[in-house]
Design an enzyme around this catalytic site. Structure first.
Site, mmCIF file in Angstrom:
data_model
loop_
_atom_site.group_PDB
_atom_site.id
_atom_site.type_symbol
_atom_site.label_atom_id
_atom_site.label_comp_id
_atom_site.label_asym_id
_atom_site.label_seq_id
_atom_site.Cartn_x
_atom_site.Cartn_y
_atom_site.Cartn_z
ATOM 1 N N ARG A 111 32.827 27.070 46.289
ATOM 2 C CA ARG A 111 31.790 27.909 46.895
ATOM 3 C C ARG A 111 30.671 27.079 47.502
ATOM 4 N NH1 ARG A 111 28.876 30.275 41.441
ATOM 5 N NH2 ARG A 111 29.089 28.385 40.217
ATOM 6 N N LYS A 131 25.322 25.892 48.224
ATOM 7 C CA LYS A 131 26.097 26.405 47.100
ATOM 8 C C LYS A 131 26.016 27.927 47.102
ATOM 9 C CE LYS A 131 26.570 26.219 42.063
ATOM 10 N NZ LYS A 131 26.039 25.629 40.809
ATOM 11 N N ASP A 143 34.997 34.299 44.455
ATOM 12 C CA ASP A 143 34.532 34.963 45.668
ATOM 13 C C ASP A 143 33.698 34.041 46.560
ATOM 14 O OD1 ASP A 143 32.133 34.747 44.295
ATOM 15 O OD2 ASP A 143 31.959 36.885 43.858
ATOM 16 N N ASP A 270 34.865 16.988 36.664
ATOM 17 C CA ASP A 270 34.469 17.378 38.022
ATOM 18 C C ASP A 270 32.973 17.633 38.122
ATOM 19 O OD1 ASP A 270 35.586 19.664 36.393
ATOM 20 O OD2 ASP A 270 34.537 20.819 37.922
#
Length: 513
Positions: A111, A131, A143, A270
């Site tokens: 996102r 972001k 989403d 990550d």
């Protein structure tokens, strides 16, 4: 191999065809010049009727932007992703990583969209990233959006950490939209503009190791070394040297976290910066009542990322990075050795952090035991971490009665245990001829009075959402102002240093944002 792809830009669904806005920034997009294996080029997905929630004057100044420049309608459109900015080359990066100890083969910017690399007034380069800017090929089932709640928290915390002196990514602004976003409940969308010299993370290397793209792995390592670790290029074994420097930076960062009582909450590989920065603020928390096993993320049911586990997890994550670099180092034992420099570096760094917090000017035998006894005492008594250390600076070496230490003593339930520890602390201070006034000044420079407590962020969020019927961003701005001077007394903001109210005990944070 599931390689990144380039999405067609649909002008009806993205900002690609909108007229670019010139904010006067100079871009030099070095990451975008890497081969297409590292990213997907795509534009953000617009949000309707955006509004500015908050902007950081300090972050804007790094880019040479006047604060008012971010308040124009055009700037808000750029910060939302509705219009491109002149010089940008938007893209989403691919990476993988270990999440709660389990390897996930493909993650990436699900996102977040990197606009490009802006050159600041002093020549410092800052990658600008939106972001919450919409779906990317790496969104998986998401989403592509962020919510106002988490965006405000990240904005405030990244700026607060910087002013605490902790290495961190920065946050330029937050914009909101009334577009609904579905999490545990229905919330509203927001976009946070993040800044960092680089958003490359441990998981970036893991992706190319596990997909056996060793040429790309070397290209990424060379890019990072040439941009950020030029001293490694001169070393006999550049990739080993690079790994060792990353391990040392990471050790120093985590020691600083422990000192201010900060818990990250989601220390997946990550979420580990290759530059040793605090990155990806999700369910973070600054401890109120001290608990060595404090877990700030209620999704972390096993306490993997508890406060007292953070250094161990950092070391574990470095092993994941080291494994990814083995094709380049070509020496497993030497790679382990480079990783394990973390242990000594962290030990030295954390000793230095707590000596400074105690106001000790010298290093002496017994200091570690003195610190450990205090940590056990604070944990057993659930003493407020930030308030205790700040008030400890007021302790007098020549005090003769327990009430002389009332300001700090009254924070500890077990007064007798505190008195015993304080007696040994005074003996230690006398051994180095400590002067009360000088020591207090030193301690107040490293023990903050103000941190981003969860309840302070929650009050600002509720106000910004208009939970009482009136949307007001003023509390976000006031809180940012307080957090920009965490070591100053600021008597006009004394309430922001108080212990949390009873209702704050029910606050829960999760990975949902």
């Amino acid at each position: 191999m599931d390689a990144p792809v380039t999405l067609p830009l649909d002008p009806t669904a993205t900002a690609a065809s909108a007229a670019p806005v010139d904010l006067g920034l100079q871009f030099d997009n070095s990451f975008a010049r890497l081969s297409g294996q590292f990213y997907t080029r795509l534009a953000p997905t617009p949000l309707p009727r955006p509004y500015l929630v908050a902007a950081s004057t300090a972050a804007a100044d790094l880019l040479g932007l006047a604060p008012q420049a971010l308040r124009s309608d055009e700037a808000v459109e750029v910060l939302t992703g509705n219009r491109p900015i002149v010089g940008s080359e938007p893209l989403a990066a691919v990476y993988s990583g270990h999440q709660f100890g389990v390897y996930v083969p493909r993650l990436g910017d699900g996102r977040a969209i990197l606009l490009g690399e802006a050159v600041g007034r002093d020549g410092q380069r800052w990658e600008l990233q939106l972001k919450g800017a919409g779906k990317t090929p790496y969104s998986r089932m998401g989403d592509g959006r962020a919510v106002l709640r988490s965006s405000i928290r990240e904005f405030l915390c990244s700026e607060a950490m910087h002013h605490l002196g902790v290495p961190t990514t920065r946050s330029l602004a937050v914009v909101g939209s009334d577009t609904p976003v579905f999490r545990e409940t229905v919330e509203t969308a927001a976009v946070a503009t993040r800044m960092s010299p680089s958003f490359v993370r441990f998981g970036s290397f893991e992706y190319f190791y596990w997909t056996k793209q060793h040429d790309a792995l070397q290209q990424l390592a060379d890019y990072v070394i040439d941009r950020f670790y030029p001293e490694s290029r001169e070393a006999p074994q550049p990739y080993l040297h690079f790994l060792e420097v990353v391990a040392r930076r990471t050790a120093r960062l985590f020691a600083q976290w422990q000192g201010v009582g900060f818990c990250h909450g989601v220390l997946n590989t990550d979420n580990m910066s290759i530059l040793g920065l605090t990155i990806d603020y999700g369910p973070f928390g600054f401890m109120d009542a001290f608990d060595a096993g404090y877990v700030c993320n209620h999704s972390d049911s096993h306490g993997r990322y508890a406060y007292n586990m953070q250094p161990q997890i950092a070391h574990w994550n470095l092993y994941a990075l080291g494994q990814a670099l083995v094709p380049l180092t070509d020496d497993i034992d030497a790679t382990k050795g480079a990783i394990d420099t973390f242990v000594g570096e962290y030990s030295s760094a954390i000793d230095g952090v707590f000596r400074a917090k105690l106001g000790l000017a010298t290093q002496q035998a017994g200091d570690e035991a003195l610190v450990n006894r205090l940590i056990d005492l604070l944990s057993a008594n659930r003493t407020d971490w930030t308030r205790f250390w700040r008030r400890l600076s007021q302790l007098r070496v020549d005090a003769t009665a327990p009430d002389d230490d009332a300001a700090v003593r009254d924070l500890v339930i077990d007064r007798a245990a505190f008195d015993a520890w304080a007696g040994d602390y005074r003996t230690r201070l006398r051994a180095e001829g400590s002067d009360d006034a000088e020591r207090r000044a030193r301690m107040e420079r490293v023990n903050p009075k103000y941190v981003l407590r969860n309840h302070l962020a929650e009050v600002a969020i509720r106000s910004a959402r208009g939970d009482d019927g009136v949307r007001d961003f003023g509390e976000v701005e006031r809180l940012l102002k307080v957090l920009e001077r965490p070591y100053d007394e600021q008597p006009e903001f004394e309430a922001y240093a108080a212990e949390p109210p009873d209702w704050a005990r029910g606050l829960e944070l999760s990975c949902s944002s």
